[in-house]
Design a protein around this motif. Sequence first.
Motif, PDB file in Angstrom:
ATOM      1  N   GLN A   1      37.182 -36.212  35.908  1.00 27.18           N
ATOM      2  CA  GLN A   1      36.024 -35.935  36.421  1.00 27.18           C
ATOM      3  C   GLN A   1      35.885 -36.675  37.748  1.00 27.18           C
ATOM      4  N   GLY A   2      36.703 -37.884  38.129  1.00 23.37           N
ATOM      5  CA  GLY A   2      36.909 -38.262  39.478  1.00 23.37           C
ATOM      6  C   GLY A   2      37.495 -37.452  40.380  1.00 23.37           C
ATOM      7  N   HIS A   3      38.546 -36.742  39.912  1.00 21.86           N
ATOM      8  CA  HIS A   3      39.351 -35.756  40.744  1.00 21.86           C
ATOM      9  C   HIS A   3      38.367 -34.474  41.081  1.00 21.86           C
ATOM     10  N   ALA A   4      37.862 -34.003  39.924  1.00 22.12           N
ATOM     11  CA  ALA A   4      36.997 -32.785  40.105  1.00 22.12           C
ATOM     12  C   ALA A   4      35.771 -33.247  41.291  1.00 22.12           C
ATOM     13  N   LEU A   5      35.134 -34.550  41.151  1.00 22.79           N
ATOM     14  CA  LEU A   5      34.285 -35.106  42.083  1.00 22.79           C
ATOM     15  C   LEU A   5      34.710 -34.982  43.438  1.00 22.79           C
ATOM     16  N   GLY A   6      36.113 -35.402  43.705  1.00 28.61           N
ATOM     17  CA  GLY A   6      36.699 -35.236  45.055  1.00 28.61           C
ATOM     18  C   GLY A   6      36.710 -33.906  45.421  1.00 28.61           C
ATOM     19  N   LEU A   7      37.092 -32.997  44.545  1.00 32.73           N
ATOM     20  CA  LEU A   7      37.201 -31.466  45.204  1.00 32.73           C
ATOM     21  C   LEU A   7      35.900 -30.900  45.305  1.00 32.73           C
TER      22      LEU A   7
ATOM     23  N   ASP B   1      42.926 -41.837  42.677  1.00 35.11           N
ATOM     24  CA  ASP B   1      44.356 -41.273  42.641  1.00 35.11           C
ATOM     25  C   ASP B   1      44.477 -39.857  43.399  1.00 35.11           C
ATOM     26  N   PHE B   2      43.325 -39.144  43.268  1.00 35.00           N
ATOM     27  CA  PHE B   2      43.447 -37.929  43.848  1.00 35.00           C
ATOM     28  C   PHE B   2      43.627 -37.948  45.358  1.00 35.00           C
ATOM     29  N   LEU B   3      42.885 -38.753  45.967  1.00 34.67           N
ATOM     30  CA  LEU B   3      42.930 -38.963  47.485  1.00 34.67           C
ATOM     31  C   LEU B   3      44.387 -39.712  47.726  1.00 34.67           C
ATOM     32  N   SER B   4      44.854 -40.377  46.748  1.00 36.11           N
ATOM     33  CA  SER B   4      46.111 -41.150  47.244  1.00 36.11           C
ATOM     34  C   SER B   4      47.439 -40.347  46.760  1.00 36.11           C
ATOM     35  N   SER B   5      47.162 -39.225  46.476  1.00 36.04           N
ATOM     36  CA  SER B   5      48.353 -38.606  45.711  1.00 36.04           C
ATOM     37  C   SER B   5      49.193 -37.476  47.023  1.00 36.04           C
TER      38      SER B   5
ATOM     39  N   ALA C   1      44.093 -33.252  49.061  1.00 35.19           N
ATOM     40  CA  ALA C   1      44.005 -34.837  49.449  1.00 35.19           C
ATOM     41  C   ALA C   1      44.171 -34.908  50.860  1.00 35.19           C
ATOM     42  N   GLU C   2      45.063 -34.287  51.451  1.00 34.08           N
ATOM     43  CA  GLU C   2      45.406 -34.519  52.911  1.00 34.08           C
ATOM     44  C   GLU C   2      44.039 -33.929  53.729  1.00 34.08           C
ATOM     45  N   SER C   3      43.602 -32.783  53.326  1.00 31.15           N
ATOM     46  CA  SER C   3      42.570 -32.004  54.144  1.00 31.15           C
ATOM     47  C   SER C   3      41.216 -32.952  53.842  1.00 31.15           C
ATOM     48  N   ALA C   4      41.108 -33.444  52.952  1.00 28.28           N
ATOM     49  CA  ALA C   4      39.807 -34.251  52.646  1.00 28.28           C
ATOM     50  C   ALA C   4      39.835 -35.711  53.381  1.00 28.28           C
ATOM     51  N   LEU C   5      41.268 -36.355  53.590  1.00 26.25           N
ATOM     52  CA  LEU C   5      41.140 -37.279  54.369  1.00 26.25           C
ATOM     53  C   LEU C   5      41.141 -37.017  55.829  1.00 26.25           C
ATOM     54  N   ALA C   6      41.666 -35.934  56.099  1.00 24.99           N
ATOM     55  CA  ALA C   6      41.620 -35.767  57.604  1.00 24.99           C
ATOM     56  C   ALA C   6      40.145 -35.412  58.048  1.00 24.99           C
ATOM     57  N   GLN C   7      39.322 -34.902  57.137  1.00 24.42           N
ATOM     58  CA  GLN C   7      37.839 -34.623  57.811  1.00 24.42           C
ATOM     59  C   GLN C   7      37.029 -35.520  57.103  1.00 24.42           C
ATOM     60  N   LEU C   8      37.199 -36.605  56.276  1.00 29.34           N
ATOM     61  CA  LEU C   8      36.141 -37.440  55.665  1.00 29.34           C
ATOM     62  C   LEU C   8      36.664 -38.777  55.583  1.00 29.34           C
ATOM     63  N   ILE C   9      35.714 -39.747  55.575  1.00 30.07           N
ATOM     64  CA  ILE C   9      35.837 -41.047  55.548  1.00 30.07           C
ATOM     65  C   ILE C   9      35.283 -41.579  53.901  1.00 30.07           C
ATOM     66  N   PHE C  10      35.854 -42.070  53.022  1.00 32.91           N
ATOM     67  CA  PHE C  10      35.466 -42.633  51.779  1.00 32.91           C
ATOM     68  C   PHE C  10      35.359 -43.998  51.806  1.00 32.91           C
ATOM     69  N   ASN C  11      34.054 -44.269  51.629  1.00 36.38           N
ATOM     70  CA  ASN C  11      33.702 -45.745  51.581  1.00 36.38           C
ATOM     71  C   ASN C  11      33.281 -46.061  50.036  1.00 36.38           C
ATOM     72  N   ILE C  12      34.291 -46.807  49.474  1.00 36.77           N
ATOM     73  CA  ILE C  12      33.692 -46.868  48.020  1.00 36.77           C
ATOM     74  C   ILE C  12      33.566 -48.280  47.355  1.00 36.77           C
ATOM     75  N   VAL C  13      32.336 -48.633  46.756  1.00 28.26           N
ATOM     76  CA  VAL C  13      32.322 -50.090  46.312  1.00 28.26           C
ATOM     77  C   VAL C  13      32.461 -49.913  44.839  1.00 28.26           C
ATOM     78  N   ALA C  14      33.690 -50.060  44.196  1.00 28.99           N
ATOM     79  CA  ALA C  14      33.768 -50.010  42.794  1.00 28.99           C
ATOM     80  C   ALA C  14      33.274 -50.794  41.979  1.00 28.99           C
ATOM     81  N   VAL C  15      32.701 -51.973  42.277  1.00 32.12           N
ATOM     82  CA  VAL C  15      31.892 -52.824  41.293  1.00 32.12           C
ATOM     83  C   VAL C  15      30.919 -53.281  42.327  1.00 32.12           C
ATOM     84  N   HIS C  16      29.857 -52.920  42.159  1.00 29.33           N
ATOM     85  CA  HIS C  16      28.566 -53.528  42.670  1.00 29.33           C
ATOM     86  C   HIS C  16      28.055 -54.765  42.137  1.00 29.33           C
TER      87      HIS C  16
END
Length: 504
Positions: A443-449, A243-247, A253-268
Amino acid sequence: MEWNFKNYFRIVGLCVFFVGVLSVSGTAFSVQFSEDFESGSIGSIERVDDLQWNLWIKNDSDEPWLDDIPRWRNWWFVKMREVPKGRWVTLNIKDTYPGDNRGWEYSYVPVYSYDNVSWQRFDSQAVTQSFDDNVEDNTRTHTLSISARFEHKTVWIARFYPYTTKHFDRYLRDLRNTHPWLDTLNTLTVENLGVSPHYQQDIKLLTLTDATVADSVKTRVWIHARTHPAETGGSFVVEGLVDFLSSAMNANAESALAQLIFNIVAVHNVDGVIDGNYRTNMETINLESAWLHYPESPYELLQDAPFENRLLNDKIRELSDASPRFGMALNLHSSQSTPDYRTFFYPHFGTIEQGYTPQQAQLWNDQLRFIQHFSQFLGTYHGNPLVEPTVEEGESAFLNYFFPETWWWNNFNASVLALTMETTYDRAGYGERRITPDDLRKQGHALGLAVMEHFNIPVVNPPIFYPDNGVVAAPLLLNIDDVTTGDQRRHQNEAALNEIENRL
């Protein structure tokens, strides 16, 4: 029968178990219990009287050998039909285990729903806990009793807020419908890594990044959740992060996406989630400690490793062999704990003064800083921190096992910050109230920050998640001596020593 309905029920061999018939004002009520839905789980059921039942929790996949590991017997999730509205109903959730090999005995307050979508906690006054010790056969029976009146005839009841593969698919569909630019700009891509061994359902990888910026100038962040299927807290944390990265119009969020690639497996562990297991996959393997590899050649997992782990490993290696490199790997879990225990992490190693190598000390220091950043961004609740203080020393015993962090260390050392985060289930630092899915999303939003701060990406105007406190989270390093008392450190050191037992 569709894939997401288990092909059999395990309640004394009947598809629907009629456990009691009662008459109220001349009307007969047939109360029915079932687990015929995704993540549903319950063992045998005993009728005590017209309005009371004993429900016994069961082993993952009904596996008898798990009787010897009662701490792997914890999740339960049941549906009740034809519940007498407005009448007091008592449910006794029970488990019996050896007196010298006990299961989880921490108190907790379960949740209920009338539609399997909107959930709420029972009133804490409606829940009691008791123990019955049998000296003759050295066993103990743990009983958690719920006494409540329901407003509807159909009720779902669970150990904690459920989160199924259907929940995630619905979340992802709604996200893409409300944020169409995620697809049109290729900000979000969804890839199927493969299908789960038993139910043949997709194991999905989400990738979020700014596709207009070259990957070569970015760093990858790997995140996976739900290795232990009933640890649903990680799924809500993932939602909050996404939600944070998509806001839209969010500078962070713009700065994070410009400098990072998040690869997420939500259900392993997809099969385990569908089947209603607590700890294992359908072969009753604990995936967490089965990243099997040769220490002298650790990059590719062995063929003896579980299929679900090899799928993740194949993708990580594919991405590692291309640009850009990985800089962080987060492993999201939830932990059984005392009611007031807060979110915590498992940092590894320690300082050079404690005998660790420079590389090990670097990872230790990076992990502590990351935890501190997360704690500061999450803030406090009525003045109380929402993250447990860190240990004095993380130990290196994890290297003797096959955890994900073992694999990351053996291949990348301190260049990848690999760390496990554990949310908890009950009050979790929120005073007299209990943690909610929205708290976990925060907590997920805080994790992104905190990820941004770790990679020196400036965070501007961080949100105040709990504004009633009047506390502004700031990306400043805390001195650990300021937030950790001697008693807390001793408690945390004991937690570190118990890490292997808790995760195996």
